[in-house]
Design an enzyme around this catalytic site. Structure first.
Site, PDB file in Angstrom:
ATOM      1  N   ARG A  77     123.417 -15.131  47.952  1.00 38.16           N
ATOM      2  CA  ARG A  77     123.126 -14.682  46.583  1.00 38.16           C
ATOM      3  C   ARG A  77     123.943 -13.437  46.222  1.00 38.16           C
ATOM      4  NH1 ARG A  77     116.593 -15.843  46.475  1.00 38.16           N
ATOM      5  NH2 ARG A  77     116.745 -17.918  45.563  1.00 38.16           N
ATOM      6  N   GLY A 133     117.262 -22.468  46.990  1.00 38.05           N
ATOM      7  CA  GLY A 133     116.145 -22.304  47.907  1.00 38.05           C
ATOM      8  C   GLY A 133     116.490 -22.676  49.339  1.00 38.05           C
ATOM      9  N   LYS A 168     105.444 -29.156  50.066  1.00 39.81           N
ATOM     10  CA  LYS A 168     104.294 -29.558  49.274  1.00 39.81           C
ATOM     11  C   LYS A 168     104.662 -30.345  48.025  1.00 39.81           C
ATOM     12  CE  LYS A 168     101.555 -25.516  50.685  1.00 39.81           C
ATOM     13  NZ  LYS A 168     100.834 -24.311  50.196  1.00 39.81           N
ATOM     14  N   GLY A 180     113.616 -22.493  42.283  1.00 39.85           N
ATOM     15  CA  GLY A 180     112.537 -22.614  41.311  1.00 39.85           C
ATOM     16  C   GLY A 180     113.038 -22.762  39.896  1.00 39.85           C
TER      17      GLY A 180
END
Length: 395
Positions: free
Chosen positions: A34, A352, A199, A376
């Site tokens: 990043r 991510g 998830k 996200g």
């Protein structure tokens, strides 16, 4: 959105909202992706004669200073990449920041301390957030939004400051939006999406939206076991979100109705426990033993997924196929990444853990068309949501 070329920055103080939220081991940065992604915009501004003030967050200090979340190590690494010393402010918008900014000459760069040390940055109260934004904006004359990984947050530095200063989107944000538009508005087919991670609940909205757009949806990682359980299969001790079973059954029905090829693992590496050295066997994904947990997709699934990717023209990948941090269970994630590299498709790695896996596994980043800096943010964009940080940068 206005771009950097639309701003006259020479001799002016420019506040750049970057995404420098990197993983740290003590003061050692373990993945500087990043930071490297932020360098082109900062360099362009410095070379144009701006006095560059960079602000960013790191971790979750929850509104108060914590030494382990200081951006000081990031300032050192940013300076190395820029080839110049980066002045570091010991606070966010107080006397330290004011003094540091006052000392900047044209072409020089400063980094403010962690934005999230200030409770106003993440406040849900508009007035509290605005008050902090006013203090931050007072440091500068212009604003550049370049932290794509934060544009889905309604935070002071992302949403409120652009309303207080003449503003533009940085090169990174412009590039990210252009790529995501190719995944939503101008998509070559077959369009294949690969979703992994832990998830299902983290991706409900994006799955629902993608089922209206994609030709194939490949599901791996921990979330695959909830899909398998929804089909009535035994998943042993594998990660399972029982409260999402009805939702997932709805996804399976919707995929069938729309003719979307929704592909699940056919075999998995079933381990005796969650550990790097845990014994494991390759088992049928529909019959995982009660005392085992799936930690990666198996060899047949790797071949199946690669075959489903072979003729793709557009691919979006978000989420690892297994516990890639453990060498024994990194093979599935590597196989998907290598299939993307081998394809002729426009390939987007959705930030991510997927981006982290590419670097951790030592794969060539230029083997992909684009590696996003915001997992996200990418997912919310593909879900069709309005992202506050992008809305704030509109003219």
């Amino acid at each position: 959105m206005r771009k950097l070329d639309d701003l006259d920055v020479k001799g002016r103080r420019v506040l750049v909202r970057a995404d420098l939220n990197v993983p740290l081991d003590g003061e050692t940065i373990t993945d500087d992706g990043r930071i490297r992604a932020s360098v082109p915009t900062i360099t362009a501004l410095a070379e144009a004669g701006a006095k560059v003030i960079v602000c960013a967050h790191l971790g979750r200090p929850k509104g108060r200073p914590k030494p382990e979340f200081s951006l000081r190590p990031v300032a050192r690494r940013l300076g190395e990449l820029l080839g110049q010393d980066v002045a570091f402010a010991t606070d966010v918008a107080g006397p330290g920041a004011q003094s540091t900014v006052a000392g900047l000459q044209e072409g020089q760069v400063a980094l403010l301390e962690n934005l999230r040390y200030e409770p106003g940055e993440e406040s849900k109260d508009d007035a509290t957030r605005r008050a902090f934004a006013e203090r931050l904006a007072a440091l500068a004359e212009l604003y550049v939004g370049d932290g794509f990984g934060a544009v889905h947050r309604k935070h002071a530095s992302v949403y409120d400051v652009p309303a207080l200063l003449p503003h533009a989107a940085g090169g990174l944000v412009v590039a990210e939006v252009e790529v995501l538009r190719k995944l939503t508005d101008d998509t070559e087919r077959p369009y294949v999406v690969v979703l992994g991670g832990a998830k299902v609940s983290d991706k409900l909205g994006v799955i629902a939206n993608l089922l209206t757009k994609v030709d194939r949806l490949l599901v791996g990682g921990g979330m695959a076991y909830t899909f398998l359980a929804a089909q009535g299969h035994e998943v042993g001790n594998s990660l399972l979100q029982a409260d999402q079973l009805d939702q997932v059954r709805g996804f399976l029905d919707e995929a069938a109705k729309r003719g979307v090829d929704l592909v699940l693992p056919v075999d998995v590496l079933a381990a005796t426990g969650f550990a790097e050295d845990a014994p494991y066997d390759v088992v049928d994904a529909t019959r995982i033993p009660a005392d085992r947990e799936g930690l990666d997709i198996g060899p047949e699934t790797r071949e199946l997924f690669a075959a489903k990717l072979a003729d793709a023209r557009t691919v979006f990948w978000n989420g690892p196929m297994g516990v890639f941090e453990f060498e024994a269970f990194a093979g599935g994630t590597r196989a998907v990444a290598e299939a993307l590299i081998a394809s002729d498709a426009f390939t987007v790695v959705g930030g991510g853990d997927s981006a982290a896996a590419v670097r951790r596994l030592g794969l060539a980043e230029d083997g992909f068309s684009h590696i996003s800096t915001g997992g996200g943010a990418s997912l919310e964009y593909l879900e069709g949501k309005t992202l506050p940080g992008l809305a704030a940068l509109e003219d």
